[in-house]
Scaffold this motif. Structure first.
Motif, PDB file in Angstrom:
ATOM      1  N   ALA A 299      46.272  37.077  38.804  1.00 54.26           N
ATOM      2  CA  ALA A 299      46.927  37.691  39.959  1.00 54.26           C
ATOM      3  C   ALA A 299      47.350  39.124  39.659  1.00 54.26           C
ATOM      4  N   PHE A 300      47.872  39.337  38.410  1.00 50.15           N
ATOM      5  CA  PHE A 300      48.283  40.691  38.039  1.00 50.15           C
ATOM      6  C   PHE A 300      47.092  41.635  37.990  1.00 50.15           C
ATOM      7  N   LEU A 301      45.973  41.172  37.393  1.00 50.96           N
ATOM      8  CA  LEU A 301      44.775  42.006  37.321  1.00 50.96           C
ATOM      9  C   LEU A 301      44.235  42.316  38.717  1.00 50.96           C
ATOM     10  N   GLY A 302      44.293  41.325  39.611  1.00 55.91           N
ATOM     11  CA  GLY A 302      43.816  41.553  40.975  1.00 55.91           C
ATOM     12  C   GLY A 302      44.652  42.590  41.695  1.00 55.91           C
ATOM     13  N   ALA A 303      45.991  42.545  41.512  1.00 55.57           N
ATOM     14  CA  ALA A 303      46.857  43.537  42.155  1.00 55.57           C
ATOM     15  C   ALA A 303      46.606  44.923  41.598  1.00 55.57           C
ATOM     16  N   ALA A 304      46.409  45.017  40.267  1.00 52.60           N
ATOM     17  CA  ALA A 304      46.126  46.317  39.659  1.00 52.60           C
ATOM     18  C   ALA A 304      44.812  46.895  40.174  1.00 52.60           C
ATOM     19  N   ALA A 305      43.797  46.024  40.280  1.00 51.77           N
ATOM     20  CA  ALA A 305      42.504  46.498  40.797  1.00 51.77           C
ATOM     21  C   ALA A 305      42.621  46.985  42.236  1.00 51.77           C
ATOM     22  N   ALA A 306      43.414  46.282  43.043  1.00 53.50           N
ATOM     23  CA  ALA A 306      43.596  46.714  44.437  1.00 53.50           C
ATOM     24  C   ALA A 306      44.300  48.057  44.512  1.00 53.50           C
ATOM     25  N   LEU A 307      45.296  48.268  43.589  1.00 52.63           N
ATOM     26  CA  LEU A 307      46.006  49.540  43.580  1.00 52.63           C
ATOM     27  C   LEU A 307      45.086  50.693  43.205  1.00 52.63           C
ATOM     28  N   LEU A 308      44.275  50.487  42.159  1.00 56.14           N
ATOM     29  CA  LEU A 308      43.329  51.528  41.750  1.00 56.14           C
ATOM     30  C   LEU A 308      42.297  51.805  42.833  1.00 56.14           C
ATOM     31  N   ALA A 309      41.864  50.754  43.507  1.00 50.85           N
ATOM     32  CA  ALA A 309      40.893  50.949  44.595  1.00 50.85           C
ATOM     33  C   ALA A 309      41.497  51.753  45.730  1.00 50.85           C
ATOM     34  N   GLY A 310      42.797  51.535  45.992  1.00 48.26           N
ATOM     35  CA  GLY A 310      43.446  52.303  47.051  1.00 48.26           C
ATOM     36  C   GLY A 310      43.592  53.761  46.707  1.00 48.26           C
ATOM     37  N   LEU A 311      43.792  54.047  45.365  1.00 48.47           N
ATOM     38  CA  LEU A 311      43.954  55.434  44.960  1.00 48.47           C
ATOM     39  C   LEU A 311      42.647  56.194  44.940  1.00 48.47           C
ATOM     40  N   PHE A 312      41.557  55.538  44.521  1.00 47.84           N
ATOM     41  CA  PHE A 312      40.298  56.237  44.311  1.00 47.84           C
ATOM     42  C   PHE A 312      39.188  55.791  45.246  1.00 47.84           C
ATOM     43  N   ALA A 313      39.516  55.000  46.254  1.00 48.06           N
ATOM     44  CA  ALA A 313      38.455  54.552  47.176  1.00 48.06           C
ATOM     45  C   ALA A 313      37.981  55.706  48.024  1.00 48.06           C
ATOM     46  N   GLY A 314      36.737  55.695  48.317  1.00 47.66           N
ATOM     47  CA  GLY A 314      36.173  56.750  49.160  1.00 47.66           C
ATOM     48  C   GLY A 314      36.626  56.583  50.584  1.00 47.66           C
ATOM     49  N   PRO A 315      37.112  57.641  51.212  1.00 43.88           N
ATOM     50  CA  PRO A 315      37.586  57.532  52.580  1.00 43.88           C
ATOM     51  C   PRO A 315      36.450  57.484  53.565  1.00 43.88           C
TER      52      PRO A 315
ATOM     53  N   TYR B 155      38.656  63.885  52.958  1.00 44.45           N
ATOM     54  CA  TYR B 155      39.513  63.716  51.785  1.00 44.45           C
ATOM     55  C   TYR B 155      38.669  63.212  50.624  1.00 44.45           C
ATOM     56  N   ASN B 156      38.574  64.022  49.570  1.00 46.37           N
ATOM     57  CA  ASN B 156      37.838  63.617  48.383  1.00 46.37           C
ATOM     58  C   ASN B 156      38.750  62.934  47.384  1.00 46.37           C
ATOM     59  N   GLY B 157      39.927  63.530  47.138  1.00 44.39           N
ATOM     60  CA  GLY B 157      40.890  62.918  46.234  1.00 44.39           C
ATOM     61  C   GLY B 157      40.366  62.724  44.823  1.00 44.39           C
ATOM     62  N   TRP B 158      39.411  63.566  44.393  1.00 45.34           N
ATOM     63  CA  TRP B 158      38.816  63.467  43.055  1.00 45.34           C
ATOM     64  C   TRP B 158      38.222  62.089  42.823  1.00 45.34           C
ATOM     65  N   ASN B 159      37.560  61.588  43.837  1.00 39.50           N
ATOM     66  CA  ASN B 159      36.922  60.276  43.765  1.00 39.50           C
ATOM     67  C   ASN B 159      35.574  60.417  43.059  1.00 39.50           C
TER      68      ASN B 159
END
Length: 452
Positions: free
Chosen positions: A4-20, A227-231
């Protein structure tokens, strides 16, 4: 738990670097205000847009994206210019400006050019806010014209990438970005001397650092700023310059933030007054094309809008265009009278319903074994009814007496109410009860008759 912790971390990283999702520029204005703004605005012609974008058309794409959005916030750009001239760029991230204005504030030459030409800046912002695709087309036309004259080539400061008919300009160095300063009329009109691109018509000046504030970029396929956000998924565009620069930047969440994924522009820039005469005094490509004609078009559009508003108000109030002031006043007075009459009728109905509810019988449910219907007159406050208590085996005499009085009491109350409601008849006294007048009364009556 670990999963569950790994899944939440992955979701957070995806939100920061996901392509808009690449969408056209959006605006928080209500739809009604947006319609009014578009109603007032007259579209700029292609030649006018060429003149407008020519001073910045050869900027690197990442910087040009920040400039286009920041130009829709002219007041903030002017404030940022005053702040930077006094305090430098140390506290820019803590200011309340739009993120695009903060980004441009890191590049003094671009910031000063916008602030020193407020009317041109407001016109550019107005054009991008309402004609973003046309502005992008004008930039490509200017780049193609510069390339046609041999004035758009790759150097040590910039890299020019051509994908089909699209010209992409990116930094050539991983840590430094150069902002060109040039004469638009010369660069887009004829070749000029100087293989090092350093002359009185063109210069790069000093370099500025590449930072995490360059979060916006240009999508030439969709004709919009995104928005690129350095993705990492977008590093392949434009020669992958972001991949080269990423190891040297410090990612700041002030800029690289999901809340900036939707690119917002300030469409209220349309409300800012513009002196088109000053815009026409700037260097331009088409010298026979002027913005001063736009002032007349704007005035005509505002007059049309005023007429539309007047017609809309007239339709709501029932007024026709042929009515004069007297007819208009009569309609308004009649509408006010009808409204007053309707309010009075509603008030009368409410009062009648309230009186009828007060005269209705109320069922007393507190008598458990033998419920009785008790008629209460609510207009006059009556003596409270004594509650009946059921007789329990082995109860006292007082309790049994109260029960008997409670059963008989409703009948007494009903008789009392009937007596109050019965009409009072005044009957004249009978002859037997009439008294004969005394001697003094007879003498007084005779005196009054003589006087009359």
């Amino acid at each position: 738990m670990i999963r569950a912790f790994l899944g939440a971390a992955a979701a957070l990283l995806a939100g920061l670097f996901a392509g808009p999702s690449v969408l056209p520029a959006q605006d928080p204005l209500p739809a009604r205000d947006l319609e009014v703004s578009e109603r007032v605005l007259q579209r700029y012609s292609a030649e006018q847009l060429d003149n407008l974008v020519s001073p910045v058309a050869l900027y690197p794409d990442a910087l040009l994206a920040q400039v286009l959005i920041a130009s829709t916030f002219p007041d903030q750009v002017e404030e940022a210019a005053r702040w930077v001239r006094t305090n430098g760029t140390a506290d820019i991230d803590d200011m309340g400006w739009d993120v695009s204005v903060k980004a441009v504030a890191h590049y003094l030459s671009a910031l000063n050019m916008l602030a020193d030409k407020p009317d041109w800046m407001a016109t550019l912002g107005r054009a991008y806010a309402f004609q973003s695709s046309d502005v992008m087309d004008a930039v490509q036309r200017m780049r193609a014209l510069a390339d046609e004259h041999g004035n758009l080539v790759s150097t040590e400061q910039q890299q020019v990438v051509r994908e089909g008919d699209q010209y992409i300009i990116v930094p050539a160095q991983p840590q430094i970005i150069y902002v060109p300063v040039y004469d638009p009329y010369v660069v887009f009109a004829r070749p000029f001397w100087g293989t090092s691109f350093s002359s009185r018509y063109w210069s790069f000046g000093v370099g500025f650092p590449i930072g995490s504030w360059l979060i916006y970029d240009l999508d030439w396929r969709m004709r919009s700023v995104y928005y690129n956000g350095w993705n990492r998924s977008y590093w392949g565009w434009g020669g992958g310059w972001r991949a080269r620069s990423y190891p040297f930047i410090h990612v700041s969440h002030v800029y690289v933030n999901p809340r900036h994924r939707n690119v917002y522009v300030n469409r209220r820039v349309n409300e800012r007054p513009i002196d088109y005469g000053r815009v026409d005094r700037e260097a331009r490509v088409h010298r026979d094309v002027y913005f001063a004609q736009q002032a007349m078009a704007d005035r005509t559009a505002r007059e049309a809008r005023s007429r539309d508003v007047t017609r809309a108000v007239a339709r709501v109030s029932g007024q026709t265009s042929s009515e004069g002031p007297a007819g208009r006043q009569g309609r308004v007075t009649g509408a006010t009278t009808d409204l007053s009459r309707e309010v009075q009728e509603r008030s009368a109905r409410r009062i009648a319903e309230s009186v009828s509810r007060r005269s209705e019988p109320v069922i007393d449910r507190d008598v458990r074994d033998r419920p009785q219907v008790i008629v209460r007159e609510r207009v006059e406050r009556a003596v409270p009814v004594e509650r009946a208590v059921p007789v329990e085996r082995g109860g006292s005499a007082d309790r049994a007496g109260r029960v008997r009085s409670a059963v008989v009491y409703p009948q007494r109350v009903q008789e009392s109410v009937q007596r109050r409601a019965a009409p009072t008849v005044l009957t004249p006294p009978s002859r037997a009860t009439q008294r004969a007048p005394s001697a003094d009364e007879r003498q007084s009556m005779a005196t009054r008759e003589r006087v009359m």
